[in-house]
Design a protein around this motif. Sequence first.
Motif, PDB file in Angstrom:
ATOM      1  N   LEU A 227       7.236 -15.972   2.531  1.00  0.00           N
ATOM      2  CA  LEU A 227       6.890 -14.566   2.716  1.00  0.00           C
ATOM      3  C   LEU A 227       7.680 -13.680   1.750  1.00  0.00           C
ATOM      4  O   LEU A 227       7.114 -12.793   1.098  1.00  0.00           O
ATOM      5  CB  LEU A 227       7.142 -14.152   4.163  1.00  0.00           C
ATOM      6  CG  LEU A 227       6.501 -12.863   4.626  1.00  0.00           C
ATOM      7  CD1 LEU A 227       4.992 -12.927   4.539  1.00  0.00           C
ATOM      8  CD2 LEU A 227       6.929 -12.550   6.047  1.00  0.00           C
TER       9      LEU A 227
ATOM     10  N   SER B 195      10.072  -6.504   7.681  1.00  0.00           N
ATOM     11  CA  SER B 195       9.938  -7.938   7.363  1.00  0.00           C
ATOM     12  C   SER B 195       9.583  -8.734   8.613  1.00  0.00           C
ATOM     13  O   SER B 195       8.711  -9.600   8.581  1.00  0.00           O
ATOM     14  CB  SER B 195      11.240  -8.489   6.783  1.00  0.00           C
ATOM     15  OG  SER B 195      11.422  -8.075   5.481  1.00  0.00           O
TER      16      SER B 195
ATOM     17  N   CYS C 179       1.789 -12.253  10.244  1.00  0.00           N
ATOM     18  CA  CYS C 179       1.317 -13.357   9.392  1.00  0.00           C
ATOM     19  C   CYS C 179       1.512 -14.704  10.088  1.00  0.00           C
ATOM     20  O   CYS C 179       1.748 -15.730   9.425  1.00  0.00           O
ATOM     21  CB  CYS C 179       2.042 -13.338   8.048  1.00  0.00           C
ATOM     22  SG  CYS C 179       1.561 -11.971   6.992  1.00  0.00           S
TER      23      CYS C 179
ATOM     24  N   LEU D 266       6.239 -11.352  -1.262  1.00  0.00           N
ATOM     25  CA  LEU D 266       6.563  -9.924  -1.307  1.00  0.00           C
ATOM     26  C   LEU D 266       7.193  -9.561  -2.648  1.00  0.00           C
ATOM     27  O   LEU D 266       6.875  -8.516  -3.226  1.00  0.00           O
ATOM     28  CB  LEU D 266       7.499  -9.549  -0.155  1.00  0.00           C
ATOM     29  CG  LEU D 266       6.830  -9.427   1.212  1.00  0.00           C
ATOM     30  CD1 LEU D 266       7.872  -9.390   2.318  1.00  0.00           C
ATOM     31  CD2 LEU D 266       5.924  -8.205   1.261  1.00  0.00           C
TER      32      LEU D 266
ATOM     33  N   LEU E 272       6.042  -8.007   9.799  1.00  0.00           N
ATOM     34  CA  LEU E 272       5.099  -8.610   8.864  1.00  0.00           C
ATOM     35  C   LEU E 272       5.025 -10.119   9.080  1.00  0.00           C
ATOM     36  O   LEU E 272       3.945 -10.702   9.084  1.00  0.00           O
ATOM     37  CB  LEU E 272       5.497  -8.282   7.424  1.00  0.00           C
ATOM     38  CG  LEU E 272       4.546  -8.756   6.331  1.00  0.00           C
ATOM     39  CD1 LEU E 272       3.139  -8.204   6.530  1.00  0.00           C
ATOM     40  CD2 LEU E 272       5.082  -8.336   4.966  1.00  0.00           C
ATOM     41  N   ARG E 273       6.161 -10.737   9.292  1.00  0.00           N
ATOM     42  CA  ARG E 273       6.182 -12.188   9.548  1.00  0.00           C
ATOM     43  C   ARG E 273       5.415 -12.512  10.824  1.00  0.00           C
ATOM     44  O   ARG E 273       4.642 -13.470  10.877  1.00  0.00           O
ATOM     45  CB  ARG E 273       7.619 -12.678   9.655  1.00  0.00           C
ATOM     46  CG  ARG E 273       7.685 -14.173   9.806  1.00  0.00           C
ATOM     47  CD  ARG E 273       9.090 -14.707   9.580  1.00  0.00           C
ATOM     48  NE  ARG E 273       9.063 -16.129   9.807  1.00  0.00           N
ATOM     49  CZ  ARG E 273       9.717 -16.741  10.780  1.00  0.00           C
ATOM     50  NH1 ARG E 273      10.498 -16.060  11.589  1.00  0.00           N
ATOM     51  NH2 ARG E 273       9.614 -18.038  10.940  1.00  0.00           N
TER      52      ARG E 273
ATOM     53  N   ILE F 222      -0.732 -10.747   3.419  1.00  0.00           N
ATOM     54  CA  ILE F 222       0.285  -9.695   3.400  1.00  0.00           C
ATOM     55  C   ILE F 222      -0.361  -8.350   3.101  1.00  0.00           C
ATOM     56  O   ILE F 222      -0.123  -7.361   3.803  1.00  0.00           O
ATOM     57  CB  ILE F 222       1.384 -10.019   2.374  1.00  0.00           C
ATOM     58  CG1 ILE F 222       2.225 -11.205   2.858  1.00  0.00           C
ATOM     59  CG2 ILE F 222       2.260  -8.799   2.106  1.00  0.00           C
ATOM     60  CD1 ILE F 222       3.133 -11.795   1.808  1.00  0.00           C
TER      61      ILE F 222
ATOM     62  N   TRP G  54      -0.536 -16.688   1.369  1.00  0.00           N
ATOM     63  CA  TRP G  54      -0.078 -15.511   2.091  1.00  0.00           C
ATOM     64  C   TRP G  54      -0.240 -14.196   1.331  1.00  0.00           C
ATOM     65  O   TRP G  54      -0.071 -13.129   1.919  1.00  0.00           O
ATOM     66  CB  TRP G  54       1.376 -15.642   2.583  1.00  0.00           C
ATOM     67  CG  TRP G  54       1.543 -16.769   3.548  1.00  0.00           C
ATOM     68  CD1 TRP G  54       2.198 -17.949   3.313  1.00  0.00           C
ATOM     69  CD2 TRP G  54       1.029 -16.857   4.875  1.00  0.00           C
ATOM     70  NE1 TRP G  54       2.117 -18.749   4.413  1.00  0.00           N
ATOM     71  CE2 TRP G  54       1.404 -18.096   5.392  1.00  0.00           C
ATOM     72  CE3 TRP G  54       0.274 -16.001   5.674  1.00  0.00           C
ATOM     73  CZ2 TRP G  54       1.067 -18.512   6.671  1.00  0.00           C
ATOM     74  CZ3 TRP G  54      -0.056 -16.411   6.945  1.00  0.00           C
ATOM     75  CH2 TRP G  54       0.335 -17.652   7.423  1.00  0.00           C
TER      76      TRP G  54
END
Length: 106
Positions: A60, A45, A52, A64, A48-49, A34, A30
């Motif tokens: 994740l 968050s 992804c 990060l 972004l999740r 990312i 990941w």
Amino acid sequence: MTKQPASGKVRGSRTERPIMGLLDLLGRRWSLRILWELRDAPLTSRALRTACDEASPTVLQARLTELRAAGFVELGDGGGYGLTPLGRELCEMVMPLHRFAEKWRR
């Protein structure tokens, strides 16, 4: 959770070659995704999740944390994650590889 050492050491190795440390970090699950998803704008968050493909929240957050420790990602005032100037520079370096991959895929 393993943080990327400032020295650039690669996990399980005694080398301190910066390129190997960078490739080790970017090769983690990941990490590149990312960076890629943050290339245009900061994301929360949750966003972004979603970007992804619903990556595990635990993984994740671990990535990060590692990318923040390495200086590529920062947490913005609004709570979203974005690229640092160093992170943007890295993404610019990856773009020729992206263009090559697109050509290769055709």
